[in-house]
Design an enzyme around this catalytic site. Structure first.
Site: not given
Length: 509
Positions: A256-257, A261, A278, A315
């Site tokens: 995620g963002s 994170g 990630e 991403c």
């Protein structure tokens, strides 16, 4: 950009299957459906804004029930013959392939992905990941180390000492995933975790968790013992926070963002939980002065994939294109033509290339970044205005922005939408400086007619992944980021390493 003539919501997946009524889903816990105490929240089709179904509203109590179920099942699974774990994972892959025609409509409706992406990149890739880790379950988990002569000490007599390093399961893994590829992202975590003997508790993104819930009965049918796969959902951060804080969770795997994170990593660190993070990316595509002919075409198609592949909600997308001064004007002209020719419309129309983004909030966020680029002096060459067709849905037109400088927000922040920014450079040193100037370092690309030059340049990029003359991925490479793009690596055998602990065993020979 072209727009398909509107036929209204009749083109939507939900309307195309009138026999399928929106369902109110329970959680999947301990091998069965678990009714939420707090009710449900709606899941909306990003293209039609119609109700797809209702997801369960989870809380800390639901998370605790799921973690307890996982903990009760994990030890026996870890002791299971790896050949049995492999058989179950292979069967999951087979069932995903067999049931794809029934699952794709739901997956497409809740994600807003085009039919091409939903059919070709969602469930098939998830099946491939389970199939890969069916093989992974059989990979050796023990690394023998050469015996070493060790002198006597106050601890023990000397002698020839043997040793081995053994990979052991982490235990119970909390998997928190992003909305762009809900089943694929989950499979990338669940499959290697199960292959290594772990149990999982999954918290999918709030926007599109229904397909992840549908996996519960499928995994059970494949022979996965109850309690090893659990799914708790929720519209807000509560269930995820409870999962990260739970004392019986051994590891958090998050996609995620970067902002979220960082919070997760901080909270997990207080309990010394293992983490795999990630996070975001702001991929740079470096188009060097020798990128001509087929290399130029590869660069053009690769950059254009930001618009054409899931509306830029990737991403790893090359959202920044850094072009040598000598090629800049020609390349911008070609990109402008490409963006203007893409078909935007309902994702269930076979001719649609650019569908909606996931939500009104995400559309508004991307639009705000485009407006901010204008305010900072950039030129919106293509797109930049909200499409009037289709009449429903959360659409952002393919957008090309020029006159961008490295310090502009649109050149530094991850937008997660169909927006490409162009920055010129004079030489390789400047290109590397610009590419490395963001907080991110997930995936960059180098396009050059000289493979040796591209290889050397790749070594100067602070990025976990570099593609040379392609945006294609290799499934066995370690995947992860430098800097604020994350911590840890998965993919291939590295995914098995990520979901295991190393234990050293020593003995006298």
């Amino acid at each position: 950009m072209t727009t398909e003539p509107s036929t209204g919501p009749a083109t939507s997946t939900a309307a195309a299957d009138p026999a399928r009524k929106p369902r109110a889903y329970p959680h999947w816990i301990g091998g069965g459906w678990h009714q939420p105490a707090r009710g449900h929240y709606p899941i909306t089709d990003p293209a039609t804004e119609q109700l797809v179904g209702e997801a369960p509203e989870g809380d800390a109590a639901d998370v605790d029930t799921a973690v307890r179920a996982a903990r009760a099942a994990q030890e026996a699974w870890a002791a299971t013959d790896p050949r049995e774990r492999s058989r179950v994972l292979e069967r999951i892959a087979e069932l995903l392939t067999e049931r794809a025609p029934a699952l794709v409509p739901l997956l497409q409706a809740e994600t807003g992905a085009t039919l091409k992406v939903a059919r070709g990149m969602q469930l098939p890739t998830a099946a491939d990941r389970f199939r890969r880790y069916a093989r992974g379950a059989l990979e050796p988990d023990t690394v023998p180390l050469p015996p070493q002569p060790v002198g006597p000490s106050a601890l023990a007599p000397g002698g020839l000492i043997g040793a081995a390093a053994v990979r052991r399961p982490v235990g119970v893994v909390g998997c928190i995933t992003s909305y762009n590829f809900p089943v694929v992202n989950l499979a990338g975590k669940v499959a290697p975790a199960l292959a290594m003997g772990n149990a999982v508790v999954c918290k999918p993104a709030p926007q599109d968790p229904l397909s992840c819930l549908e996996l519960g009965p499928l995994l059970k049918e494949a022979g996965l013992p109850d309690g090893l796969y659990n799914v708790v959902t929720g519209s807000g951060p509560g269930p995820g926070e409870a999962l990260v804080a739970h004392p019986d969770i051994d590891m958090i795997s998050f996609t995620g963002s970067t902002s979220v994170g960082k919070e997760i990593a901080g909270n997990a660190g207080r309990g010394m939980k293992r983490t795999l993070m990630e996070l975001g990316g702001k991929g740079a595509a470096l188009v060097l002065d020798d990128a001509v002919g087929r290399t130029r075409e590869a660069a053009l198609g690769s950059v254009a994939s930001t618009w054409a592949f899931h509306s830029g909600q990737i991403c790893t997308a090359p959202t920044r294109v850094l072009v040598h001064d000598s090629l800049h004007d020609e390349f911008v002209t070609a990109l402008s033509r490409y963006a203007s020719a893409l078909t935007l419309g309902y994702p269930t129309n076979e001719r649609t290339v650019v569908g909606p983004v996931i939500s009104a909030a995400q559309r508004d966020r991307v639009e705000a970044h485009i407006a901010g680029a204008r305010e900072q002096g950039a030129t919106v060459l293509v797109g930049g205005e909200r499409p009037t067709e289709p009449p429903t849905g959360f659409y952002v037109a393919p957008t090309l922005i020029t006159g961008v400088t490295p310090k502009m927000t649109v050149a530094r922040e991850e937008l997660f939408g169909p927006v490409v920014v162009v920055l010129p450079f004079a030489d390789d040193d400047e290109a590397v400086h610009i590419a490395n100037s963001t907080p991110y370092g997930l995936y960059d690309y180098v396009f050059s007619g000289d493979a040796g030059r591209a290889w050397r340049l790749a070594g100067r990029l602070r990025s976990g992944n570099v593609g040379i003359n392609t945006v294609q991925r290799h499934p066995e490479t370690p995947f992860g980021g430098f800097k604020e793009s994350g911590v840890g690596r998965d993919g291939g055998s590295f995914g098995l390493h990520a979901y295991s602990e190393l234990q050293s065993i020593v003995w006298p020979s």
